[in-house]
Design a protein around this motif. Structure first.
Motif, PDB file in Angstrom:
ATOM      1  N   HIS A   1       0.828  -1.210   0.000  1.00 22.71           N
ATOM      2  CA  HIS A   1       0.000   0.000   0.000  1.00 22.71           C
ATOM      3  C   HIS A   1       0.866   1.266   0.000  1.00 22.71           C
ATOM      4  CE1 HIS A   1      -3.989   1.779   0.507  1.00 22.71           C
ATOM      5  NE2 HIS A   1      -3.407   2.686   1.274  1.00 22.71           N
ATOM      6  N   GLU A   2       0.217   2.366  -0.371  1.00 21.95           N
ATOM      7  CA  GLU A   2       0.859   3.684  -0.350  1.00 21.95           C
ATOM      8  C   GLU A   2       1.428   3.946   1.049  1.00 21.95           C
ATOM      9  OE1 GLU A   2       2.087   7.140  -2.214  1.00 21.95           O
ATOM     10  OE2 GLU A   2       0.921   5.526  -3.135  1.00 21.95           O
ATOM     11  N   PRO A   3       2.730   4.285   1.159  1.00 24.47           N
ATOM     12  CA  PRO A   3       3.306   4.533   2.491  1.00 24.47           C
ATOM     13  C   PRO A   3       2.594   5.674   3.203  1.00 24.47           C
ATOM     14  CG  PRO A   3       5.025   4.349   0.826  1.00 24.47           C
ATOM     15  CD  PRO A   3       3.721   4.431   0.088  1.00 24.47           C
ATOM     16  N   GLY A   4       2.440   5.515   4.516  1.00 26.71           N
ATOM     17  CA  GLY A   4       1.900   6.608   5.310  1.00 26.71           C
ATOM     18  C   GLY A   4       2.980   7.641   5.592  1.00 26.71           C
ATOM     19  N   LEU A   5       2.602   8.689   6.296  1.00 27.12           N
ATOM     20  CA  LEU A   5       3.556   9.730   6.676  1.00 27.12           C
ATOM     21  C   LEU A   5       3.541   9.912   8.191  1.00 27.12           C
ATOM     22  CD1 LEU A   5       2.719  12.476   3.999  1.00 27.12           C
ATOM     23  CD2 LEU A   5       4.743  11.009   4.026  1.00 27.12           C
ATOM     24  N   TYR A   6       4.712  10.180   8.750  1.00 27.10           N
ATOM     25  CA  TYR A   6       4.831  10.489  10.180  1.00 27.10           C
ATOM     26  C   TYR A   6       5.362  11.911  10.312  1.00 27.10           C
ATOM     27  CZ  TYR A   6       7.184  10.872  14.706  1.00 27.10           C
ATOM     28  OH  TYR A   6       7.623  11.333  15.920  1.00 27.10           O
ATOM     29  N   TYR A   7       4.625  12.725  11.084  1.00 24.99           N
ATOM     30  CA  TYR A   7       5.061  14.105  11.329  1.00 24.99           C
ATOM     31  C   TYR A   7       5.654  14.191  12.729  1.00 24.99           C
ATOM     32  CZ  TYR A   7       4.872  19.036  12.546  1.00 24.99           C
ATOM     33  OH  TYR A   7       5.203  20.305  12.992  1.00 24.99           O
ATOM     34  N   ASN A   8       6.919  14.626  12.790  1.00 26.58           N
ATOM     35  CA  ASN A   8       7.610  14.817  14.052  1.00 26.58           C
ATOM     36  C   ASN A   8       7.453  16.279  14.476  1.00 26.58           C
ATOM     37  OD1 ASN A   8       9.634  15.325  16.059  1.00 26.58           O
ATOM     38  ND2 ASN A   8      10.746  13.509  15.380  1.00 26.58           N
ATOM     39  N   SER A   9       6.696  16.505  15.541  1.00 17.85           N
ATOM     40  CA  SER A   9       6.401  17.886  15.954  1.00 17.85           C
ATOM     41  C   SER A   9       7.637  18.620  16.478  1.00 17.85           C
ATOM     42  CB  SER A   9       5.300  17.882  17.028  1.00 17.85           C
ATOM     43  OG  SER A   9       5.717  17.138  18.157  1.00 17.85           O
ATOM     44  N   LYS A  10       8.628  17.872  16.954  1.00 14.75           N
ATOM     45  CA  LYS A  10       9.833  18.517  17.476  1.00 14.75           C
ATOM     46  C   LYS A  10      10.715  19.053  16.354  1.00 14.75           C
ATOM     47  CE  LYS A  10      10.122  15.957  21.838  1.00 14.75           C
ATOM     48  NZ  LYS A  10      10.928  15.015  22.674  1.00 14.75           N
ATOM     49  N   THR A  11      10.850  18.285  15.276  1.00 15.00           N
ATOM     50  CA  THR A  11      11.727  18.697  14.164  1.00 15.00           C
ATOM     51  C   THR A  11      10.955  19.385  13.040  1.00 15.00           C
ATOM     52  OG1 THR A  11      11.476  16.582  13.006  1.00 15.00           O
ATOM     53  CG2 THR A  11      13.236  16.749  14.657  1.00 15.00           C
TER      54      THR A  11
ATOM     55  N   GLY B   1       1.698  16.054  19.861  1.00 14.53           N
ATOM     56  CA  GLY B   1       1.825  16.947  18.712  1.00 14.53           C
ATOM     57  C   GLY B   1       2.189  16.242  17.422  1.00 14.53           C
ATOM     58  N   ASP B   2       2.654  14.968  17.518  1.00 14.53           N
ATOM     59  CA  ASP B   2       3.003  14.195  16.315  1.00 14.53           C
ATOM     60  C   ASP B   2       1.740  13.784  15.567  1.00 14.53           C
ATOM     61  OD1 ASP B   2       5.548  14.457  17.242  1.00 14.53           O
ATOM     62  OD2 ASP B   2       5.896  12.313  17.604  1.00 14.53           O
ATOM     63  N   MET B   3       1.906  13.465  14.286  1.00 10.61           N
ATOM     64  CA  MET B   3       0.771  13.039  13.466  1.00 10.61           C
ATOM     65  C   MET B   3       1.138  11.822  12.625  1.00 10.61           C
ATOM     66  SD  MET B   3      -1.251  16.350  11.936  1.00 10.61           S
ATOM     67  CE  MET B   3      -0.012  16.620  10.696  1.00 10.61           C
ATOM     68  N   ILE B   4       0.129  10.999  12.371  1.00 10.56           N
ATOM     69  CA  ILE B   4       0.221   9.900  11.412  1.00 10.56           C
ATOM     70  C   ILE B   4      -0.760  10.212  10.286  1.00 10.56           C
ATOM     71  CG2 ILE B   4      -0.142   7.435  11.012  1.00 10.56           C
ATOM     72  CD1 ILE B   4       0.265   7.138  14.109  1.00 10.56           C
ATOM     73  N   VAL B   5      -0.271  10.169   9.050  1.00  9.25           N
ATOM     74  CA  VAL B   5      -1.105  10.454   7.882  1.00  9.25           C
ATOM     75  C   VAL B   5      -1.158   9.204   7.007  1.00  9.25           C
ATOM     76  CG1 VAL B   5      -1.487  11.960   5.901  1.00  9.25           C
ATOM     77  CG2 VAL B   5      -0.360  12.871   7.958  1.00  9.25           C
ATOM     78  N   LEU B   6      -2.347   8.663   6.807  1.00 11.73           N
ATOM     79  CA  LEU B   6      -2.537   7.483   5.963  1.00 11.73           C
ATOM     80  C   LEU B   6      -3.391   7.863   4.769  1.00 11.73           C
ATOM     81  CD1 LEU B   6      -3.314   4.884   8.785  1.00 11.73           C
ATOM     82  CD2 LEU B   6      -1.092   5.505   7.820  1.00 11.73           C
ATOM     83  N   MET B   7      -3.171   7.186   3.628  1.00 11.97           N
ATOM     84  CA  MET B   7      -3.864   7.605   2.407  1.00 11.97           C
ATOM     85  C   MET B   7      -3.928   6.476   1.395  1.00 11.97           C
ATOM     86  SD  MET B   7      -0.640   9.882   1.166  1.00 11.97           S
ATOM     87  CE  MET B   7      -0.073   9.965   2.869  1.00 11.97           C
ATOM     88  N   SER B   8      -4.795   6.646   0.407  1.00 14.43           N
ATOM     89  CA  SER B   8      -4.798   5.760  -0.759  1.00 14.43           C
ATOM     90  C   SER B   8      -4.022   6.446  -1.879  1.00 14.43           C
ATOM     91  CB  SER B   8      -6.241   5.482  -1.209  1.00 14.43           C
ATOM     92  OG  SER B   8      -6.860   6.675  -1.653  1.00 14.43           O
ATOM     93  N   ASP B   9      -3.740   5.699  -2.951  1.00 11.87           N
ATOM     94  CA  ASP B   9      -2.958   6.310  -4.037  1.00 11.87           C
ATOM     95  C   ASP B   9      -3.744   7.382  -4.790  1.00 11.87           C
ATOM     96  OD1 ASP B   9      -4.706   4.765  -5.512  1.00 11.87           O
ATOM     97  OD2 ASP B   9      -3.188   3.413  -6.307  1.00 11.87           O
ATOM     98  N   GLY B  10      -5.056   7.468  -4.535  1.00 17.48           N
ATOM     99  CA  GLY B  10      -5.835   8.552  -5.132  1.00 17.48           C
ATOM    100  C   GLY B  10      -5.448   9.915  -4.604  1.00 17.48           C
TER     101      GLY B  10
END
Length: 337
Positions: free
Chosen positions: A226-236, A267-276
């Protein structure tokens, strides 16, 4: 049958009346005659034949070239009649298919519906918009009595009703898994066997499965192509991909899936998505992942649901409001509590 018996005399009266004084009333009666003819399934060529017969009867000295002109008109109308009836038949079939698709879409929405979990530790937002009537994307939340929240996001390579049926099978296969088999890698291995045994070889499914432990704030995840998710590091302030190795579901029944874990800080985030989402197309081509990240950053001060909705609006706008693929976007944001 009564109209058919009377149509000769009715049309004769109309014809004589109009030729005599060219009245608007005669034209209006002609329109009513047309509607009645359609109701009684009188073909256009039948009316042309009647018109020719009456003109010869009313005007015996009618020039030969005028009579011949009716013959060519008759042939044209015969072809027109066949094409028109075929067109009407196809329209009827299309209306039936559309009606069936609407019912199937409603059933899909009911069968695959899922509630976004509500917890003080996490702010969760989700949006899924089909490009057409049926959605080839699917997402599902599973909440384990306040201890873990799992998320599955999948994309069927194939659209329409078969994809919807496939997604229903996936959902109920997940629901039937025992509690001891809920780790992401185990879930994908089980689903892979189900898909390999039950789904047509021409259909494949990508899936990202993640499990968020609310107590330890660890995010465990695995991916089936599947399309890789994204991790947002709030510190950096940086975004990095959530990558895990694994084949698409249904390719190899013995496939194994890598499981990865990630600590999520306030404050960190996980972003998941489809290829659309990542394959949104503009006149210049596909958008870059940096553009997507830019839209997320633009709205990341908002609640998670507002973020996903605003990002969708941004991407919809740059595509001239025409989705070319199903669109699914999910965000987990750890709250500072």
């Amino acid at each position: 049958m009564e109209f058919r018996k009377m149509m000769d005399s009715k049309y004769r009266d109309l014809l004589v009346s109009y030729i005599k004084d060219e009245s608007e009333q005669a034209l209006y009666q002609g329109q009513k005659f047309s509607r009645k003819s359609i109701e009684h399934k009188i073909s256009p060529e039948d009316i042309i034949s009647l018109h020719k017969y009456l003109m010869i009867d009313l005007y015996p000295d009618l020039p030969e070239h005028v009579i011949k002109s009716f013959d060519i008109l008759l042939e044209v109308m015969i072809g027109y009649g066949f094409a028109y009836r075929e067109h009407q038949s196809l329209r009827h079939v299309q209306q039936e298919i559309r009606s069936e698709m609407e019912i199937a879409a409603n059933v899909q929405q009911t069968l695959l519906s899922t509630e976004i979990p509500s917890t003080k530790e996490l702010d969760i937002g989700a949006i899924s918009v089909p490009a057409k009537m049926m959605n080839g994307d699917y997402y599902h939340f599973v909440e384990d009595e306040g201890h873990t929240i799992s998320i599955a996001i999948a994309d069927v390579i194939g659209k329409g009703i078969p994809a919807a049926l496939c997604m229903s099978m996936i959902k109920y296969a997940m629901d039937s898994l025992p509690e001891t088999r809920k780790l992401p890698s185990n879930v994908l291995e089980n689903l892979n066997r189900v898909v390999e045994q039950n789904v047509d070889p021409s259909m494949f499914i990508t899936m990202f499965y993640g499990m968020y432990d609310i107590q330890s704030h660890m995010f465990h995840f695995a991916s089936a192509g599947h399309e890789p998710g994204l991790y947002y590091n709030s510190k950096t302030g940086e975004f990095n991909e959530l990558v895990a190795k694994g084949l698409l579901l249904g390719v190899d029944k013995k496939a194994k899936y890598e499981q990865v874990k990630k600590e999520i800080n306030p404050g960190d985030m996980i972003v998941l998505m489809s290829d659309g989402v990542t394959e949104c197309r503009t006149e210049e081509g596909f958008i870059e992942k940096e553009n997507l990240i830019g839209y997320i950053k633009k709205h990341m001060h908002l609640k998670a649901q507002d973020i996903v909705e605003n990002v969708y609006k941004e991407l919809e706008k740059i595509q001239d409001f025409q989705l070319r693929d199903d669109f699914t976007l999910i965000i987990f944001k750890r709250e500072e509590v």
